[in-house]
Design a protein around this motif. Structure first.
Motif, PDB file in Angstrom:
ATOM      1  N   VAL A  66     -17.345  47.647  -3.063  1.00 59.05           N
ATOM      2  CA  VAL A  66     -16.709  46.542  -2.347  1.00 59.05           C
ATOM      3  C   VAL A  66     -15.300  46.277  -2.883  1.00 59.05           C
ATOM      4  N   LEU A  67     -15.142  46.214  -4.207  1.00 59.70           N
ATOM      5  CA  LEU A  67     -13.816  45.941  -4.756  1.00 59.70           C
ATOM      6  C   LEU A  67     -12.842  47.067  -4.427  1.00 59.70           C
ATOM      7  N   HIS A  68     -13.320  48.302  -4.496  1.00 59.67           N
ATOM      8  CA  HIS A  68     -12.480  49.451  -4.126  1.00 59.67           C
ATOM      9  C   HIS A  68     -12.040  49.326  -2.674  1.00 59.67           C
ATOM     10  N   ASP A  69     -12.976  48.998  -1.776  1.00 61.70           N
ATOM     11  CA  ASP A  69     -12.647  48.919  -0.354  1.00 61.70           C
ATOM     12  C   ASP A  69     -11.635  47.810  -0.077  1.00 61.70           C
ATOM     13  N   VAL A  70     -11.871  46.636  -0.674  1.00 69.87           N
ATOM     14  CA  VAL A  70     -10.941  45.523  -0.471  1.00 69.87           C
ATOM     15  C   VAL A  70      -9.574  45.873  -1.054  1.00 69.87           C
ATOM     16  N   GLY A  71      -9.567  46.399  -2.284  1.00 73.52           N
ATOM     17  CA  GLY A  71      -8.314  46.731  -2.942  1.00 73.52           C
ATOM     18  C   GLY A  71      -7.530  47.810  -2.215  1.00 73.52           C
ATOM     19  N   ALA A  72      -8.222  48.817  -1.679  1.00 71.74           N
ATOM     20  CA  ALA A  72      -7.525  49.880  -0.947  1.00 71.74           C
ATOM     21  C   ALA A  72      -6.872  49.323   0.311  1.00 71.74           C
ATOM     22  N   SER A  73      -7.564  48.394   0.997  1.00 71.84           N
ATOM     23  CA  SER A  73      -6.971  47.771   2.182  1.00 71.84           C
ATOM     24  C   SER A  73      -5.725  46.979   1.803  1.00 71.84           C
ATOM     25  N   VAL A  74      -5.814  46.217   0.717  1.00 74.63           N
ATOM     26  CA  VAL A  74      -4.663  45.431   0.270  1.00 74.63           C
ATOM     27  C   VAL A  74      -3.499  46.346  -0.093  1.00 74.63           C
ATOM     28  N   ARG A  75      -3.774  47.365  -0.883  1.00 77.00           N
ATOM     29  CA  ARG A  75      -2.724  48.305  -1.315  1.00 77.00           C
ATOM     30  C   ARG A  75      -2.034  48.959  -0.136  1.00 77.00           C
ATOM     31  N   ASP A  76      -2.832  49.313   0.892  1.00 78.81           N
ATOM     32  CA  ASP A  76      -2.300  50.069   2.018  1.00 78.81           C
ATOM     33  C   ASP A  76      -1.772  49.185   3.145  1.00 78.81           C
ATOM     34  N   GLY A  77      -1.738  47.880   2.914  1.00 83.30           N
ATOM     35  CA  GLY A  77      -1.209  46.978   3.927  1.00 83.30           C
ATOM     36  C   GLY A  77      -2.129  46.764   5.106  1.00 83.30           C
TER      37      GLY A  77
END
Length: 352
Positions: free
Chosen positions: A220-231
């Motif tokens: 979950v944290l990876h998925d949320v963080g990847a979305s944030v990082r990638d805009g």
């Protein structure tokens, strides 16, 4: 055999690469080493090639060595990824490759007094429901019969529960299951097969309703963080979730081998406090130096669990969520490898 093990309750400040990640996640706690020492004989890990299987088998091996326990940790999987098998063998784990749905292969497996059953299927269930039911319902019946004399720890999922109000303490083990969708229904069938074994042969088991283990390569944290990082916007429709560092999850689950029973023990395993997806997105945005965006409307019900029974029986997670958030942000910022297996934590219709 080495007996010096770095304890799981002293996490490092950073995890720069996959070798370090695998080492950190597979550190057994003092409590697990003591628990393993009270057992005897071999431990079979069925379905050891998946996301959590290598960590579980490697941690068990390290605990065996630290405890001085006689016996083998035997990891069983198709091992479609040869590197996973090689890594386990390098760590001292015995491996056996084959298809657990093959009756001849299952029959030929060595007997063992303890079994961790991890084989299952989730993603790709929609459109291939027959395979999901074969893996999650038919195979557990075969395994429960084959290892009816063993103590079995069985991976299940919190998805068997209904959504609960977000202002509650979460679904506890006494809440009647109401699985949404065929994946969750098939997982309840898995549990029922081991309940049948308990009533028919006295098979001792523990049914682990796990909610979202966290690895830096998925979760979950990876998925949320990847979305944030990638805009990309973070969906907050499933506003609340229960999560746990994968190393802690494997440690606490392995400790339940001592507490298998007939009828089976049912145990939620996850963090003691649920997370709010929006708050996690904001914190990961701060760590990544990116302004997060969100979509959807926060629901007043979600799938998360009450883990007080776990805490009272085998203990609480040892790795602080703040530490995992920092590790995750660092991993994403450095372009660390992903398993490309999104959790779909925001799915509310049960279709994966």
């Amino acid at each position: 055999m080495p007996t010096d093990v770095t304890m799981a309750d002293s996490p490092p400040d950073s995890i720069p690469d996959e070798a370090t990640l695998d080492e950190v996640m597979s550190r057994p706690s003092v409590g697990l080493i003591e628990s393993i020492a009270r057992g005897s004989g071999d431990l079979l890990v069925l379905g050891a090639g998946g996301k959590m299987g290598p960590t579980t088998a490697r941690m068990a091996q390290r605990a065996f060595e630290a405890a001085g326990r006689e016996g083998r940790v035997i990891a069983v999987s198709r091992f479609s990824n040869p590197a996973a098998r090689a890594g386990l063998e390098a760590a001292g784990v015995t491996t056996l490759a084959g298809d657990l749905l093959d009756p001849g292969f299952l029959r030929a497996l060595p007997d063992a007094p303890e079994v961790v059953f991890m084989a299952g299927r989730k993603f790709g269930s929609t459109g291939a429901e027959h395979l999901t039911w074969a893996m999650n319902a038919h195979l557990p019946g075969l395994v429960a019969r084959r290892f009816r004399e063993a103590r079995c720890v069985v991976f299940s999922t919190a998805a068997v529960y209904p959504f609960v109000p977000t202002d509650s303490t979460g679904a506890d083990e006494d809440l009647e299951p109401e699985p949404i969708g065929e994946y969750a229904q098939s997982c309840l069938a898995r549990e029922r097969m081991f309940e049948y074994a308990a009533h028919t042969w006295g098979t001792r088991s523990a049914l682990i309703r796990l909610s979202y283990a966290l690895d830096l390569r998925y979760g979950v944290l990876h998925d949320v963080g990847a979305s944030v990082r990638d805009g990309q916007p973070v969906n907050v429709g499933m506003s609340t979730a229960s999560v746990i560092w994968q190393g802690d999850a494997c440690d606490l689950i392995l400790r339940t081998l001592e507490y298998t029973s007939a009828p089976p023990l049912t145990l939620n395993v996850s963090g003691m406090e649920p997370i709010r997806i929006g708050e996690v997105g904001i914190e990961l945005g701060r760590l990544l130096g990116v302004e997060p965006t969100f979509e959807g409307v926060e629901s007043n019900s979600a799938l998360f669990v009450d883990c007080r029974r776990m805490a009272g029986l085998v203990g609480e997670p040892m790795t602080p969520l703040g530490q995992v958030l920092r590790w995750t942000a660092d991993w994403l910022e450095a372009g660390g490898r992903t398993l490309d297996k999104p959790t779909h934590f925001d799915v509310r219709d049960g279709k994966f």
